[in-house]
Scaffold this active site. Sequence first.
Site, PDB file in Angstrom:
ATOM      1  N   LEU A 199      38.670  48.654  70.595  1.00  0.00           N
ATOM      2  CA  LEU A 199      38.418  48.717  69.147  1.00  0.00           C
ATOM      3  C   LEU A 199      36.956  49.075  68.914  1.00  0.00           C
ATOM      4  O   LEU A 199      36.083  48.236  69.010  1.00  0.00           O
ATOM      5  CB  LEU A 199      38.737  47.373  68.486  1.00  0.00           C
ATOM      6  CG  LEU A 199      40.201  47.104  68.150  1.00  0.00           C
ATOM      7  CD1 LEU A 199      40.316  46.016  67.107  1.00  0.00           C
ATOM      8  CD2 LEU A 199      40.930  48.352  67.694  1.00  0.00           C
ATOM      9  N   HIS A 200      36.726  50.337  68.668  1.00  0.00           N
ATOM     10  CA  HIS A 200      35.336  50.731  68.429  1.00  0.00           C
ATOM     11  C   HIS A 200      35.092  50.861  66.928  1.00  0.00           C
ATOM     12  O   HIS A 200      35.918  50.455  66.103  1.00  0.00           O
ATOM     13  CB  HIS A 200      34.963  51.989  69.226  1.00  0.00           C
ATOM     14  CG  HIS A 200      35.927  53.111  69.070  1.00  0.00           C
ATOM     15  ND1 HIS A 200      35.839  53.993  68.055  1.00  0.00           N
ATOM     16  CD2 HIS A 200      37.032  53.446  69.790  1.00  0.00           C
ATOM     17  CE1 HIS A 200      36.830  54.864  68.165  1.00  0.00           C
ATOM     18  NE2 HIS A 200      37.564  54.553  69.202  1.00  0.00           N
ATOM     19  N   LEU A 201      33.933  51.418  66.595  1.00  0.00           N
ATOM     20  CA  LEU A 201      33.449  51.381  65.216  1.00  0.00           C
ATOM     21  C   LEU A 201      34.472  51.762  64.139  1.00  0.00           C
ATOM     22  O   LEU A 201      34.756  50.992  63.214  1.00  0.00           O
ATOM     23  CB  LEU A 201      32.222  52.290  65.132  1.00  0.00           C
ATOM     24  CG  LEU A 201      31.301  52.024  63.979  1.00  0.00           C
ATOM     25  CD1 LEU A 201      30.564  50.715  64.182  1.00  0.00           C
ATOM     26  CD2 LEU A 201      30.279  53.162  63.860  1.00  0.00           C
TER      27      LEU A 201
ATOM     28  N   PRO B  26      37.873  52.171  64.033  1.00  0.00           N
ATOM     29  CA  PRO B  26      39.015  51.280  63.803  1.00  0.00           C
ATOM     30  C   PRO B  26      38.585  49.943  63.177  1.00  0.00           C
ATOM     31  O   PRO B  26      39.269  49.440  62.279  1.00  0.00           O
ATOM     32  CB  PRO B  26      39.584  51.045  65.208  1.00  0.00           C
ATOM     33  CG  PRO B  26      39.044  52.124  66.045  1.00  0.00           C
ATOM     34  CD  PRO B  26      37.791  52.629  65.425  1.00  0.00           C
ATOM     35  N   CYS B  27      37.443  49.408  63.644  1.00  0.00           N
ATOM     36  CA  CYS B  27      37.004  48.110  63.096  1.00  0.00           C
ATOM     37  C   CYS B  27      36.740  48.239  61.596  1.00  0.00           C
ATOM     38  O   CYS B  27      37.084  47.349  60.814  1.00  0.00           O
ATOM     39  CB  CYS B  27      35.736  47.633  63.811  1.00  0.00           C
ATOM     40  SG  CYS B  27      36.068  47.122  65.501  1.00  0.00           S
TER      41      CYS B  27
END
Length: 613
Positions: free
Chosen positions: A24-26, A28-29
């Site tokens: 979960l990178h930037l 998607p977060c």
Amino acid sequence: MRLIKDLFVKKNSITVNIEAINGLHLRPCAKIASLAKEFPFDINFIFNNQSANAKNMNEILSLGLEYGNEITIITKGKNAKDALNEIKTLLDELSTHDSKISSSDEELLNNENQIISYDGEIKAGVSICGGVCVANIHFMNSELCGNEKMEFSNALLKSLDELEILSNDNENREKDIFLAQKAMLDNLPNSSYEIFNKAIIDSIKMLENTANQSKIADYKDIEKRVFDKMNGILIKDLPSYDFILISNELLPSEIKNISTSGIKGVIVQNISPRSHVALLLRSYNIPSITVDDISKLINIDNEIILDASSGLVAINPSRNDMDIANSRINKANMKSKSDASDRFETATTKSGKIIKILANITDYDSAVEAKESGCEGIGLLRTEFLFQTTKPTLDKQLYEYSRIFELFDEVTVRTLDVGGDKKLPYLIIPDEENPFLGVRGIRLFETHLDLMKEQLLAILLAKQSGEVKIMFPMVATVDEFVNAKNIAVDIATKNDISLDGISFGIMIEVPSVLFLIEEFNKVVDFYSIGTNDLSQYLFAIDRTHASLKIDSYSSVLFDAIKLIRKQSTKPVSICGELASDIKVIKTLVDIGIETLSVTPAMIPTIKARIRDV
Ligand code: PEP
Ligand code: MG
């Protein structure tokens, strides 16, 4: 008041697996946080006893969620269940879109595709094997040079004539060697190719570990001279000085020969990057591109730049162009030297994951090269390239397999994968409308049972102390595999051969297997994903097609690999060209692939890339 109300509202939770291969990178977060904010109650992600407020992007990010992590999402409120379902759906969607390629691979991809600009006139093509070289051209017109195949008797006479001429050439410093080879050839029994070939094998065996061991190379040379003529390989007169080959057509059988000349690069008309010619060019690490029309290139008498990494030819390079090219060549040489110095070390990622690096080979020479390049075993022996002219005897097969097996602790040997774009003169398959959808690979057990049985017997007899993994290609159904394995087991029983150290598996190349993994798990010992054919069959685009292109980085292919990885209970490797592509190594490692079988020339580079992941 709210606090009191909250006490009476039931908590809801859901467990979710992170399926996005990049974690979960930037982005998607941010999407999750914005969805969570739509609900009037708290939503928390719990991972490793740590809790993060789902409405706060930074808090989710701080959990450092990676592919495969299991999280619990907790909430309580009036429509809590709806919230949980919506968040789960969003997470699933994000994983699907994220499955294409990991961010550092994407960066590599962008760097590789960087436009290098040259001042001189440019001809653009499609890269087959990266690299940069500078040299004069040598034009080879396949129609003019003729790839006529000779009968054994004619090939023999022609070889004797050639050796006679070479041994009389006073300019030739090696004339005595050719004189000796002519005498050796004259003395070999020659009533048929099989007898001639067996005599060569026997002579080589007798010379091994003796004072006359150096003569082995002469016997091999003689065999090759005759073999090449039988196989229509008449292009051996390629220059020994540096040159870039321009050709309207190349055959798989010609590439090995080409590689021993002064070749620096190849520009060939209209071939597919996934054809067998292309994969052989890559296996010899010859910078190559394919262009739609070579006519503009055949009469150039100055040095040209072939920038195969950028898919370009600079036809009349300026001084500045030459400087750019030479600096790229020097950089690449330095990088390959430093990669090569660590080639015998294991490939371990920064997080300590060991990735096993095996090699794809076609014969003994490539086996030796693979060993020297640092492979830890063979992940794919393409046996159809071993015997290209005449049907090999059992002895000949036994000899070839044995000397390859004895080099490694582990060899995956693929049974004949003839059909499609691979043909053998002694294995007749009636003309088919769609050869790639016809008799190919394991289907030869239906049409050429005796030949397949003989090959299995040779493989079983050749096994030594190491592990031999027998792999069937083009498998579409469980029954095909079970039938072929039973035949092998039967042969072993009848010939009193132990099956210790022998295992049986399949290549995953046909999409039907994607839906049968649970059934295959019950019968196979291993899987190897053949991404070349799997892509061809997934997208229904002939892998040799000159103009229709398959997107090598399509998320469909990565999703298929993920699915196999997830459902398989047996070891999975990848032996298709994708495994040799440094641009996707991180993605494959993230998916959980632990064994890659790659082109020998790429082993040091792939290992270096893995160490960077
Ligand atoms: C493949 O299909 O990916 C593969 C490795 O087999 P081949 O290229 O020899 O068909
Ligand atoms: Mg294949």
